[in-house]
Enzyme design. Sequence first.
Site, PDB file in Angstrom:
ATOM      1  N   SER A 109       0.811  -0.617  -0.085  1.00 36.45           N
ATOM      2  CA  SER A 109      -0.237   0.569  -0.016  1.00 36.45           C
ATOM      3  C   SER A 109       1.053   1.153   0.387  1.00 36.45           C
ATOM      4  O   SER A 109       2.011   1.343   0.534  1.00 36.45           O
ATOM      5  CB  SER A 109      -0.501  -0.154   1.199  1.00 36.45           C
ATOM      6  N   TYR A 154      -2.111   0.247  10.492  1.00 32.38           N
ATOM      7  CA  TYR A 154      -1.946  -0.936   9.617  1.00 32.38           C
ATOM      8  C   TYR A 154      -0.324  -0.664   8.467  1.00 32.38           C
ATOM      9  O   TYR A 154      -0.109  -1.107   7.888  1.00 32.38           O
ATOM     10  CB  TYR A 154      -2.940  -0.154   8.694  1.00 32.38           C
TER      11      TYR A 154
HETATM   12  P1  NAP Z   1     -11.654  -5.983   0.993  1.00 32.14           P
HETATM   13  O1  NAP Z   1     -12.156  -4.698  -0.280  1.00 32.14           O
HETATM   14  O2  NAP Z   1     -11.786  -5.712   2.496  1.00 32.14           O
HETATM   15  O3  NAP Z   1     -11.121  -7.415   0.649  1.00 32.14           O
HETATM   16  C1  NAP Z   1     -10.424  -8.022   1.246  1.00 32.14           C
HETATM   17  C2  NAP Z   1     -10.140  -9.493   1.001  1.00 32.14           C
HETATM   18  O4  NAP Z   1      -9.576 -10.355   1.709  1.00 32.14           O
HETATM   19  C3  NAP Z   1     -11.575 -10.329   1.170  1.00 32.14           C
HETATM   20  O5  NAP Z   1     -11.975 -11.015  -0.484  1.00 32.14           O
HETATM   21  C4  NAP Z   1     -11.668 -11.209   2.262  1.00 32.14           C
HETATM   22  O6  NAP Z   1     -12.402 -11.798   2.253  1.00 32.14           O
HETATM   23  C5  NAP Z   1     -10.280 -11.271   2.154  1.00 32.14           C
HETATM   24  N1  NAP Z   1      -9.463 -11.426   4.048  1.00 32.14           N
HETATM   25  C6  NAP Z   1      -9.315 -10.864   4.567  1.00 32.14           C
HETATM   26  N2  NAP Z   1      -9.188 -11.190   5.680  1.00 32.14           N
HETATM   27  C7  NAP Z   1      -8.885 -12.651   5.928  1.00 32.14           C
HETATM   28  C8  NAP Z   1      -7.863 -13.692   6.453  1.00 32.14           C
HETATM   29  N3  NAP Z   1      -7.772 -13.457   7.292  1.00 32.14           N
HETATM   30  N4  NAP Z   1      -7.555 -14.675   5.090  1.00 32.14           N
HETATM   31  C9  NAP Z   1      -7.705 -14.852   4.060  1.00 32.14           C
HETATM   32  N5  NAP Z   1      -8.191 -13.882   3.780  1.00 32.14           N
HETATM   33  C10 NAP Z   1      -8.697 -12.280   3.652  1.00 32.14           C
HETATM   34  O7  NAP Z   1      -9.938  -5.291   0.513  1.00 32.14           O
HETATM   35  P2  NAP Z   1      -9.281  -4.543  -1.094  1.00 32.14           P
HETATM   36  O8  NAP Z   1      -9.492  -3.158  -0.508  1.00 32.14           O
HETATM   37  O9  NAP Z   1      -9.647  -5.768  -1.998  1.00 32.14           O
HETATM   38  O10 NAP Z   1      -8.357  -4.831  -0.055  1.00 32.14           O
HETATM   39  C11 NAP Z   1      -7.258  -5.872  -0.908  1.00 32.14           C
HETATM   40  C12 NAP Z   1      -5.728  -5.409  -0.701  1.00 32.14           C
HETATM   41  O11 NAP Z   1      -5.277  -4.368  -0.609  1.00 32.14           O
HETATM   42  C13 NAP Z   1      -5.220  -5.636   1.145  1.00 32.14           C
HETATM   43  O12 NAP Z   1      -4.200  -6.500   1.586  1.00 32.14           O
HETATM   44  C14 NAP Z   1      -4.898  -4.495   1.334  1.00 32.14           C
HETATM   45  O13 NAP Z   1      -4.282  -3.518   2.631  1.00 32.14           O
HETATM   46  C15 NAP Z   1      -4.838  -3.698  -0.241  1.00 32.14           C
HETATM   47  N6  NAP Z   1      -4.709  -1.900  -0.408  1.00 32.14           N
HETATM   48  C16 NAP Z   1      -6.321  -1.820  -0.697  1.00 32.14           C
HETATM   49  C17 NAP Z   1      -6.137  -0.675  -0.701  1.00 32.14           C
HETATM   50  C18 NAP Z   1      -7.566   0.602  -1.470  1.00 32.14           C
HETATM   51  O14 NAP Z   1      -7.657   1.143  -1.736  1.00 32.14           O
HETATM   52  N7  NAP Z   1      -8.454  -0.620  -0.723  1.00 32.14           N
HETATM   53  C19 NAP Z   1      -4.793   0.268  -1.115  1.00 32.14           C
HETATM   54  C20 NAP Z   1      -3.692   0.484  -0.643  1.00 32.14           C
HETATM   55  C21 NAP Z   1      -3.898  -1.372  -1.467  1.00 32.14           C
HETATM   56  P3  NAP Z   1     -14.018 -12.373   2.159  1.00 32.14           P
HETATM   57  O15 NAP Z   1     -14.729 -11.545   1.754  1.00 32.14           O
HETATM   58  O16 NAP Z   1     -13.944 -13.960   3.026  1.00 32.14           O
HETATM   59  O17 NAP Z   1     -14.123 -11.610   4.074  1.00 32.14           O
END
Ligand code: NAP
Length: 265
Positions: A156, A169
């Site tokens: 991130s 985080y």
């Molecule tokens: P999200 O929409 O909240 O989706 C999270 C995903 O991770 C879901 O598929 C969830 O499964 C799964 N998950 C959560 N805890 C888990 C665990 N303990 N074991 C296995 N799977 C797990 O998040 P996102 O925004 O797509 O983020 C994905 C990644 O990108 C993360 O690492 C986040 O920190 C990073 N990121 C996000 C952003 C942003 O702006 N969104 C920016 C930078 C980095 P379920 O569906 O079963 O709950």
Amino acid sequence: MNPAALITGASRGIGRGIALELASLGWDVVINYVSNEPAARRTAADCHAAAQAAGKCIRAEICAADVSQGPDRLRLIEFTRAAFGRLDLLVNNAGVAPRVRADLLETTEESLDHLLQVNLKGPFFLTQLAARWMIQQSRQAGGAGGVRPKIVTISSVSAYTASVNRGEYCLSKAALSMLTLLYASRLAEYGINVYEIRPGIIATDMTGPVKEKYDQLIENGLTPLPRWGTPEDVGKAVGAIARDLLPFSTGEVINVDGGFHIRRL
Ligand code: NAP
């Protein structure tokens, strides 16, 4: 035989975008999730549709596993082995935000432990398991089907941007940058390239609760490219790695952030 990818947290959001991109490139995919089975099933069905639209035939399997738990990580790897018999790409994507955005002076030990377990310990040890398997694979005649295995970790902009209302985080994401450097160094001799992708502000469930705040910041010029990022944007970057378009780069950071990282004056 198609190459195979394991994507953690691929039921929704960024992981889903990555799975769809890989499927459209003709990759078999394991879609990991922790609890939302309907979303994982939808993503698997959409992967089939994306592949079909691109004239490819792929398999998409779903697997529930909590990446923070050792036995679950082992089961996830064994599931992938049983499903596809090979692993050409691991994408460490699963991650969580703090349940409460608390000021640094109020951060709890429980929240720090939780974030480090899911966001750091999970990818660290899953990468270790995947790397051992990939090494075995590359010892067999030129790897499975000649594809050089790769590892991608989704960190991130929080790896280097201080947000004092979610310090735990930021710490977990900063550590993923070192994870990438460590594994890139260790695995280079086996021809396994390791990459870090740093997304900026991406429209997913994770950022839903702070949508208005980020709408405003983007409107006020936070990012040179004045829009939210999408899971597809991140999927395309992973797709480029999967297609081996960066063969002489390892330990590399790819910013997918609309230029957020550029210091401007
Ligand atoms: P999200 O929409 O909240 O989706 C999270 C995903 O991770 C879901 O598929 C969830 O499964 C799964 N998950 C959560 N805890 C888990 C665990 N303990 N074991 C296995 N799977 C797990 O998040 P996102 O925004 O797509 O983020 C994905 C990644 O990108 C993360 O690492 C986040 O920190 C990073 N990121 C996000 C952003 C942003 O702006 N969104 C920016 C930078 C980095 P379920 O569906 O079963 O709950």
